[in-house]
Scaffold this motif. Structure first.
Motif, PDB file in Angstrom:
ATOM      1  N   GLU A  10      44.125  11.437  -7.091  1.00 36.34           N
ATOM      2  CA  GLU A  10      44.613  11.927  -5.802  1.00 36.34           C
ATOM      3  C   GLU A  10      43.650  11.550  -4.677  1.00 36.34           C
ATOM      4  OE1 GLU A  10      46.978  13.680  -2.885  1.00 36.34           O
ATOM      5  OE2 GLU A  10      47.444  12.978  -4.900  1.00 36.34           O
ATOM      6  N   ASP A 116      44.466  23.344   4.080  1.00 38.58           N
ATOM      7  CA  ASP A 116      43.948  24.199   3.013  1.00 38.58           C
ATOM      8  C   ASP A 116      42.681  23.597   2.416  1.00 38.58           C
ATOM      9  OD1 ASP A 116      44.439  22.641   0.584  1.00 38.58           O
ATOM     10  OD2 ASP A 116      46.558  23.139   0.785  1.00 38.58           O
ATOM     11  N   ARG A 117      41.890  24.448   1.765  1.00 35.58           N
ATOM     12  CA  ARG A 117      40.576  24.048   1.265  1.00 35.58           C
ATOM     13  C   ARG A 117      40.645  22.914   0.233  1.00 35.58           C
ATOM     14  NH1 ARG A 117      37.346  26.467   3.627  1.00 35.58           N
ATOM     15  NH2 ARG A 117      35.547  27.678   3.189  1.00 35.58           N
ATOM     16  N   THR A 118      41.667  22.915  -0.590  1.00 37.41           N
ATOM     17  CA  THR A 118      41.810  21.859  -1.594  1.00 37.41           C
ATOM     18  C   THR A 118      42.007  20.510  -0.919  1.00 37.41           C
ATOM     19  OG1 THR A 118      42.718  23.403  -3.207  1.00 37.41           O
ATOM     20  CG2 THR A 118      43.152  21.060  -3.586  1.00 37.41           C
ATOM     21  N   GLU A 119      42.909  20.475   0.052  1.00 34.56           N
ATOM     22  CA  GLU A 119      43.163  19.212   0.759  1.00 34.56           C
ATOM     23  C   GLU A 119      41.937  18.791   1.563  1.00 34.56           C
ATOM     24  OE1 GLU A 119      45.065  15.733   1.868  1.00 34.56           O
ATOM     25  OE2 GLU A 119      45.452  17.125   0.237  1.00 34.56           O
ATOM     26  N   GLY A 121      38.831  19.382   0.756  1.00 30.27           N
ATOM     27  CA  GLY A 121      37.905  18.839  -0.238  1.00 30.27           C
ATOM     28  C   GLY A 121      38.277  17.434  -0.658  1.00 30.27           C
ATOM     29  N   ARG A 122      39.551  17.202  -0.867  1.00 28.79           N
ATOM     30  CA  ARG A 122      40.004  15.859  -1.246  1.00 28.79           C
ATOM     31  C   ARG A 122      39.709  14.846  -0.145  1.00 28.79           C
ATOM     32  NH1 ARG A 122      45.622  18.156  -3.458  1.00 28.79           N
ATOM     33  NH2 ARG A 122      45.008  18.521  -5.622  1.00 28.79           N
TER      34      ARG A 122
END
Length: 179
Positions: A10, A116-119, A121-122
Motif C-alpha cells: 500500500e 486518519d492516522r493510518t493514512e 502514516g502511510r
C-alpha cells in the motif's frame, strides 16, 4: 533491514502515485527534509536558512533538476519553496502545521485535516521512501532522518544536520565526477 523497513504494498502504491503525479526522477532530485514543530524538545533546531544554504550549495556543485521540500511546518515549507524557486516542489498530500510547536503526530489530524492516522502514516513512509531514493538528501537528526538514511542504504549523498547543528559530512567543494 528489509524485514523491518520494507514498505508495504500500500505504501509502495502511494509512493509510486506521488512519483508519477509530481514527475519525480529520483536520480536527478535533491531532497531537503526539515523537521520543526516540537523537535526542539530533543535537539536545538537548526535555522531553516542553513538547509537552504546547504541545498543551494549542492545545486551549484551537482546537477539536479528539482528540489523536493519535505517539512512539517508551513512557514518553513514556504521559506524553502521561495528560496529554491522554480526548481522546488512539495507533496501537497503531506500535511503541515501553521504553528511552530504543534506537532502533527500529536494533533487530531482527522478533525483538523480530514486525514486518519493510518493514512497519515502511510503517506509519511511513502514520503520517506521517495526521499531515500533521491540522489542527495539534506536532513535532520530525528526518526525521519534516520529512516531516510537507513532506507537509502548508503552514506553517499546524505547530508545530516547533527545535534551540534553542524552538517555531516561537509558539503563537497566541487562537482563529483559522476552523480
Amino acid at each position: 533491514m528489509k524485514r523491518y523497513f520494507t514498505p508495504s504494498s500500500e505504501v509502495e502504491r502511494i509512493a509510486a502515485g506521488l512519483r508519477e503525479k509530481y514527475r519525480i526522477v529520483p536520480e536527478r532530485t535533491l531532497a531537503v527534509c526539515y523537521r520543526g514543530t516540537d523537535k526542539d524538545r530533543e535537539v536545538k533546531p537548526v535555522d531553516p536558512a542553513e538547509y537552504l544554504a546547504a541545498g543551494r550549495h549542492l545545486l551549484e556543485t551537482v546537477l539536479f533538476d528539482r528540489v523536493y521540500v519535505q517539512t512539517d511546518q508551513q512557514q518553513v515549507r514556504d521559506f524553502l519553496m521561495n528560496g529554491f524557486g522554480d526548481l522546488a516542489f512539495f507533496v501537497e498530500e503531506m500535511p503541515v502545521t501553521s504553528t511552530t510547536h504543534a506537532a502533527i503526530h500529536r494533533m487530531n489530524i482527522e478533525a483538523k485535516m480530514g486525514l486518519d492516522r493510518t493514512e497519515f502514516g502511510r503517506r509519511l513512509v511513502a514520503a520517506v521512501s521517495i526521499m531515500s531514493s533521491c540522489a542527495a538528501v539534506v536532513t535532520h537528526t530525528g526518526k525521519v532522518g534516520l529512516r531516510t538514511s537507513l532506507e537509502q542504504g548508503k552514506a553517499d549523498g546524505l547530508y545530516q544536520f547533527t545535534k551540534n547543528q553542524s552538517l555531516d559530512p561537509a558539503l563537497p567543494s566541487e562537482a563529483p565526477a559522476v552523480i
